[in-house]
Design a protein around this motif. Structure first.
Motif, short mmCIF file in Angstrom:
data_model
loop_
_atom_site.label_atom_id
_atom_site.label_comp_id
_atom_site.label_asym_id
_atom_site.label_seq_id
_atom_site.Cartn_x
_atom_site.Cartn_y
_atom_site.Cartn_z
N THR A 105 -9.45 -18.71 -42.63
CA THR A 105 -9.18 -17.41 -42.42
C THR A 105 -9.62 -16.32 -41.76
O THR A 105 -10.01 -15.64 -41.22
N ASP A 106 -11.19 -16.93 -42.52
CA ASP A 106 -11.80 -16.02 -41.12
C ASP A 106 -12.47 -16.57 -39.98
O ASP A 106 -12.96 -15.57 -39.25
N ALA A 107 -12.07 -17.79 -39.53
CA ALA A 107 -11.60 -17.97 -38.35
C ALA A 107 -10.44 -16.94 -37.45
O ALA A 107 -10.67 -16.88 -35.89
N VAL A 108 -10.13 -16.82 -37.90
CA VAL A 108 -8.93 -16.35 -37.98
C VAL A 108 -9.20 -14.96 -37.67
O VAL A 108 -8.07 -14.24 -36.85
N LEU A 109 -10.23 -14.30 -38.43
CA LEU A 109 -10.16 -13.02 -38.43
C LEU A 109 -10.81 -12.66 -37.47
O LEU A 109 -11.11 -11.57 -37.09
N TYR A 110 -12.00 -13.21 -37.22
CA TYR A 110 -12.59 -13.12 -36.21
C TYR A 110 -12.06 -12.68 -34.79
O TYR A 110 -12.60 -12.40 -34.18
N LEU A 111 -10.68 -13.80 -34.57
CA LEU A 111 -9.54 -13.71 -33.44
C LEU A 111 -8.70 -12.67 -33.57
O LEU A 111 -9.15 -12.17 -32.64
N GLU A 112 -9.40 -11.89 -34.61
CA GLU A 112 -8.22 -10.97 -34.81
C GLU A 112 -8.86 -9.82 -34.45
O GLU A 112 -8.33 -9.49 -33.65
N ASN A 113 -10.17 -9.73 -34.67
CA ASN A 113 -11.27 -8.95 -34.61
C ASN A 113 -11.66 -8.73 -32.66
O ASN A 113 -12.40 -7.63 -32.99
N ALA A 114 -11.76 -10.20 -32.66
CA ALA A 114 -12.33 -10.20 -30.96
C ALA A 114 -10.97 -9.43 -29.94
O ALA A 114 -10.70 -10.36 -29.52
N SER A 115 -11.30 -8.31 -29.56
CA SER A 115 -10.45 -7.43 -28.41
C SER A 115 -10.72 -8.24 -27.32
O SER A 115 -9.87 -8.33 -26.42
N PHE A 116 -11.93 -8.55 -26.66
CA PHE A 116 -12.04 -10.03 -25.70
C PHE A 116 -12.01 -11.16 -25.76
O PHE A 116 -12.55 -11.71 -24.67
N VAL A 117 -11.94 -11.77 -26.24
CA VAL A 117 -11.27 -13.41 -26.32
C VAL A 117 -10.02 -13.56 -26.65
O VAL A 117 -9.38 -12.97 -27.30
N THR A 118 -9.93 -14.31 -25.39
CA THR A 118 -7.85 -14.95 -24.86
C THR A 118 -7.77 -15.82 -24.80
O THR A 118 -8.91 -16.19 -23.84
N GLY A 119 -7.70 -17.02 -24.82
CA GLY A 119 -6.87 -18.33 -24.13
C GLY A 119 -8.19 -19.47 -25.08
O GLY A 119 -8.69 -20.50 -24.56
N ALA A 120 -8.84 -18.86 -25.70
CA ALA A 120 -9.71 -19.77 -26.34
C ALA A 120 -9.28 -20.53 -27.58
O ALA A 120 -7.87 -19.76 -28.38
N ILE A 121 -9.70 -21.87 -28.11
CA ILE A 121 -9.81 -22.86 -28.38
C ILE A 121 -10.57 -22.93 -29.75
O ILE A 121 -11.42 -23.56 -29.56
N LEU A 122 -10.87 -22.21 -30.74
CA LEU A 122 -12.26 -22.01 -31.50
C LEU A 122 -11.64 -23.43 -32.44
O LEU A 122 -11.05 -23.88 -33.05
N PRO A 123 -12.67 -24.65 -32.68
CA PRO A 123 -12.91 -25.65 -33.21
C PRO A 123 -13.60 -25.05 -34.51
O PRO A 123 -14.89 -24.52 -34.72
N VAL A 124 -12.91 -25.00 -35.77
CA VAL A 124 -13.53 -25.23 -36.77
C VAL A 124 -13.09 -26.69 -37.49
O VAL A 124 -12.22 -26.73 -38.79
#
Length: 237
Positions: free
Chosen positions: A210-229
Motif C-alpha cells: 500500500t505504501d508503494a501504491v500511494l507513492y505512485l499515486e502522489n508521484a505526478s512525474f512518474v509514469t510507465g514505471a514498474i516498481l519492484p517491492v
C-alpha cells in the motif's frame, strides 16, 4: 452523492489481503472507494461502495464503472489488484488453469481499464496501477509459474504502452511488482520457506504494497514505471 472535488479510486480484488489494505489506504488518503471482488461484502462506510462480481466478465467491469460514476461522479484511480497465482511445473497446467489465470489477470485488466480510461479522458486525467510480480523479469526455479509470467508480463508491457499512449492526455500508468506478501493466500506454516526466497530474509507486509501504491499515486512525474517491492529479488540472489 459525494462532493465532486473528492477523488475516487476503484480497486479490484478488494475483499481481502492487499485489496482490502488498499481500500483502507485510499480512504485514509481521503478518497471515496469502489471496491469489487466475487465475495465483497457491503461496507458500513458510506464512502465505500462494494460491487460483487467476477472481474474476468465484461458485465462486471461495466457495472463497477457505471456504479462509480453514478454514486461518486468520477474515477480518478484504478488499481488492478485482482489476480490468480498458480505455481506448478509448466506441463502440469490445465486448460482450466489457463482460462482462470488469463481470465482474471489479463482479460479482467483489459476490460475494466478500457472503461475506466474512457471515463478518465472525459475528466481530463487519471491514474491506473497494475499489481504484478517480480517473477516476470526474474524467474525462480523454486517457484515455477509460467502462467503468472505470461499474464502479469503482459500487464507490465501494457503498463508502459498505456503510459506513452496517454502521457499527453493526463493519464498515468504504473505497476508494482511484488515479492511474496503475507496474505491469506499463504498459510502460516509456509512463511519461513517463503521468507527465504527474499534477500532481505522476510516476506512482505500488506503495508509495504500500500505504501508503494500511494507513492505512485502522489508521484505526478512518474509514469510507465514498474516498481519492484520484492525484498531484493529483482537485484539478484
Amino acid at each position: 452523492m459525494n462532493n465532486q472535488a473528492q477523488k475516487v479510486a476503484v480497486i479490484t480484488g478488494a475483499s481481502q489481503g492487499i485489496g482490502a489494505g488498499l481500500v483502507t489506504a485510499y480512504r485514509d488518503l481521503g478518497y471515496a472507494v469502489v471496491a469489487t471482488s466475487r465475495s465483497i461484502e457491503e461496507s458500513h462506510d458510506l464512502e465505500v461502495l462494494a460491487v460483487q462480481g467476477d472481474i474476468s466478465e465484461r458485465a462486471t467491469a461495466e457495472r463497477v464503472v457505471a456504479a462509480s460514476v453514478e454514486r461518486f461522479g468520477r474515477i480518478d484511480t484504478l488499481v488492478n489488484n485482482a489476480g490468480i497465482f498458480l505455481s506448478k511445473p509448466f506441463t502440469e497446467f490445465t486448460e482450466a488453469d489457463y482460462d482462470a489465470v488469463m481470465g482474471v489477470n489479463t482479460a479482467g485488466f483489459f476490460r475494466i481499464s478500457q472503461l475506466a480510461i474512457e471515463q478518465m479522458l472525459k475528466q481530463g486525467g487519471g491514474h491506473i496501477v497494475q499489481i504484478t510480480t517480480s517473477l516476470v523479469d526474474h524467474p525462480n526455479s523454486q517457484v515455477p509459474s509460467v502462467l503468472a509470467s505470461l499474464s502479469k508480463g503482459g500487464l507490465q508491457a501494457a503498463t508502459k504502452a498505456l503510459a506513452i499512449e496517454y502521457a499527453s492526455r493526463g493519464i498515468r500508468s504504473n505497476a508494482v511488482a511484488l515479492g511474496t506478501i503475507k496474505t491469506p493466500m499463504h498459510p502460516e506454516q509456509h512463511h519461513s520457506a517463503l521468507a527465504e526466497l527474499h534477500p532481505v530474509g522476510r516476506m512482505g507486509e500488506i503495508s509495504d504494497i500500500t505504501d508503494a501504491v500511494l507513492y505512485l499515486e502522489n508521484a505526478s512525474f512518474v509514469t510507465g514505471a514498474i516498481l519492484p517491492v520484492d525484498g531484493g529479488q529483482t537485484a539478484g540472489h
